[in-house]
Design a protein around this motif. Structure first.
Motif, mmCIF file in Angstrom:
data_model
loop_
_atom_site.group_PDB
_atom_site.id
_atom_site.type_symbol
_atom_site.label_atom_id
_atom_site.label_comp_id
_atom_site.label_asym_id
_atom_site.label_seq_id
_atom_site.Cartn_x
_atom_site.Cartn_y
_atom_site.Cartn_z
ATOM 1 N N GLU A 11 0.830 -1.211 0.000
ATOM 2 C CA GLU A 11 0.000 0.000 0.000
ATOM 3 C C GLU A 11 0.867 1.266 0.000
ATOM 4 O OE1 GLU A 11 -3.334 -0.343 2.728
ATOM 5 O OE2 GLU A 11 -3.683 1.813 2.530
ATOM 6 N N GLU A 12 1.930 1.255 0.794
ATOM 7 C CA GLU A 12 2.831 2.425 0.824
ATOM 8 C C GLU A 12 3.528 2.610 -0.521
ATOM 9 O OE1 GLU A 12 5.554 2.903 4.323
ATOM 10 O OE2 GLU A 12 4.511 1.091 4.963
ATOM 11 N N ILE A 13 3.916 1.483 -1.124
ATOM 12 C CA ILE A 13 4.595 1.562 -2.421
ATOM 13 C C ILE A 13 3.627 2.152 -3.457
ATOM 14 C CG2 ILE A 13 5.633 0.170 -4.278
ATOM 15 C CD1 ILE A 13 6.484 -1.859 -2.078
ATOM 16 N N GLY A 14 2.382 1.661 -3.423
ATOM 17 C CA GLY A 14 1.366 2.144 -4.371
ATOM 18 C C GLY A 14 1.138 3.638 -4.230
ATOM 19 N N ALA A 15 1.167 4.132 -2.980
ATOM 20 C CA ALA A 15 0.922 5.569 -2.754
ATOM 21 C C ALA A 15 2.044 6.409 -3.373
ATOM 22 C CB ALA A 15 0.807 5.833 -1.257
ATOM 23 N N ILE A 16 3.265 5.892 -3.306
ATOM 24 C CA ILE A 16 4.393 6.639 -3.899
ATOM 25 C C ILE A 16 4.270 6.650 -5.419
ATOM 26 C CG2 ILE A 16 6.906 6.611 -4.244
ATOM 27 C CD1 ILE A 16 7.027 5.294 -1.395
ATOM 28 N N ILE A 17 4.019 5.477 -5.979
ATOM 29 C CA ILE A 17 3.961 5.366 -7.451
ATOM 30 C C ILE A 17 2.809 6.206 -8.001
ATOM 31 C CG2 ILE A 17 3.635 3.735 -9.380
ATOM 32 C CD1 ILE A 17 4.894 1.594 -7.483
ATOM 33 N N ASN A 18 1.751 6.290 -7.227
ATOM 34 C CA ASN A 18 0.566 7.029 -7.663
ATOM 35 C C ASN A 18 0.864 8.516 -7.933
ATOM 36 O OD1 ASN A 18 -2.225 6.889 -8.257
ATOM 37 N ND2 ASN A 18 -2.651 7.996 -6.370
ATOM 38 N N LYS A 19 1.952 9.000 -7.358
ATOM 39 C CA LYS A 19 2.314 10.410 -7.594
ATOM 40 C C LYS A 19 2.970 10.588 -8.967
ATOM 41 C CE LYS A 19 2.911 11.585 -2.750
ATOM 42 N NZ LYS A 19 3.758 10.959 -1.749
ATOM 43 N N TYR A 20 3.251 9.473 -9.629
ATOM 44 C CA TYR A 20 3.895 9.518 -10.955
ATOM 45 C C TYR A 20 2.928 8.947 -11.982
ATOM 46 C CZ TYR A 20 8.200 10.461 -8.439
ATOM 47 O OH TYR A 20 9.156 11.030 -7.647
#
Ligand SMILES: Cc1ncc(COP(=O)(O)O)c(C=O)c1O
Length: 380
Positions: free
Chosen positions: A158-167
């Motif tokens: 979930e944390e990884i997804g939140a970071i990628i979502n900014k790109y």
């Protein structure tokens, strides 16, 4: 037999086998055929698709049936890289992925993509800060597994997804093959774009699986042909296989709801007992580990000889490294934990299913203790 190699494969559930046989006997038409018989087969595939989608909490159109984990991972990784190469040439993965992720990344590197391999800590977990630092405007794909197949570490999806979502130009693929049915994952909340499953890891059949591909995403087809499955996976759809995948997903969720707490208790018991045995170094993390995998090393002994000693008592486990006469091959995953070659060259994995009993675990522990003692004596 005490089978403790369920991460390699599980015993197919009888109901899964029965549904496979029934569909193959009564509905063997090509689901793309225009006649009624084909239509019936097609309806079965669509029903299976909708069942699989509902279990994963995604849209029916987002499920692509495949031949299993290796195919799903290859389609996701190479398909995205090829499709979106004009957006950027940087792709990211971790250093402890399964070969069916690692090798496609290596192939892409040979073809001009820049690859960042994220390191892991002592527990086998990537750092989200490392991921943040690696992301660029050129990054088009991040692929991180949910649960590691050798040591069971759960990644912070979930944390990884939140970071990628900014790109917005970057897609997120998750190899969910060891996680499904054992560790919950909300694909939508975690902003996962592509997710691979393999049914033989959860009481289904070998050669069956699926890939979730979010609706808006296009994936270059690796197999050109009849354009089945949203053109992502050409080839006549395996009707009985697709139905059996959905069935296995349902069966495995039922088992999960019924037996998860029992599995967790057995896992903690096994972990605790193993860590108290002289000569054992634990590789699986104590916290944040999937409930079905326990990995340890026996640095002063040969893990292959140890596994054969257990096999003499009909206890089946897995050594994650092969052994040659002179040098011991190292487990790539355990090597990345940074505990040295002796540990990386002597790892052993025990993996449970929802069918595993406390009695089996206790017998296995007894034989493990005896074998370590015997082999240590022989070395003196
Ligand atoms: C994490 C992981 N990914 C991918 C695979 C490959 O799956 P399949 O055997 O269905 O090709 C496996 C199988 O061991 C696995 O454990």
């Amino acid at each position: 037999m005490i089978y403790l190699d369920n991460s390699a494969t599980t015993k197919p559930d009888r109901s899964v086998l029965e549904s496979y046989t029934k569909i193959s006997t009564d509905f063997w038409a090509n689901p793309s055929s225009m006649h009624q018989f084909g239509g019936e087969a097609g309806q079965l595939v669509e029903r299976a698709r909708s069942q699989a989608a509902s279990i994963l909490g995604v849209n029916t159109s987002e499920i692509i049936f495949t031949s299993g984990g290796t195919e799903s991972n290859n389609i996701a990784i190479k398909g995205i890289a090829i499709q979106y190469a004009n957006r950027g040439n940087h792709i990211i993965t971790s250093k402890i992925e399964h070969p069916s992720v690692r090798e496609p990344f290596e192939q892409l590197a040979e073809n001009g993509f820049r690859v960042t391999y994220l390191p892991v800590d002592l527990d086998g977990r990537i750092s989200v800060d490392d991921l943040k630092n690696a992301m660029t405007e050129e990054t088009i794909l991040v692929s991180v597994m949910h649960v590691n197949n050798e040591i069971g570490t759960i990644q912070p999806i979930e944390e990884i997804g939140a970071i990628i979502n900014k790109y917005p130009k970057c897609f997120f693929h998750v190899d969910g093959i060891q996680g499904f049915g054992k560790v919950p994952l909300d694909l939508v909340k975690s902003k996962v774009d592509l997710y691979s499953l393999s049914a033989h890891k959860f009481y289904g059949l070998k050669g069956t699986g699926l890939l979730y591909v979010r609706d808006a995403i296009q994936v270059a087809s690796l197999l050109a042909g009849g354009n089945q499955e949203r053109r992502i996976r050409s080839g006549t759809v395996n009707v009985a296989g697709a139905v059996s995948v959905a069935k296995a997903m349902r069966v495995s969720m039922e088992k999960y709801n019924k037996y998860l707490s029992k599995m967790k208790e057995m896992h903690s018991f096994l972990y605790r007992e193993l860590s108290e045995i002289n000569g054992i170094v634990m590789n699986s993390p104590l916290a944040g580990c999937a409930p079905h995998i326990v990995n340890f090393s026996i640095p002063e002994l040969n893990n292959e000889v140890f596994a054969r000693t257990l096999e003499e008592k009909q206890i089946y486990v897995s050594t994650t490294s092969a052994c040659s006469s002179k040098t011991r091959a190292l487990s790539k995953v355990v090597s990345e934990l940074g505990k040295g070659d002796k540990v990386a060259g002597s790892s052993v994995r025990l993996s449970l299913s929802f069918e595993t009993t406390q009695e089996e675990i206790e017998t296995a522990l007894e034989v493990i203790r005896e074998s370590i003692e015997k082999l240590s004596e022989l070395k003196k």
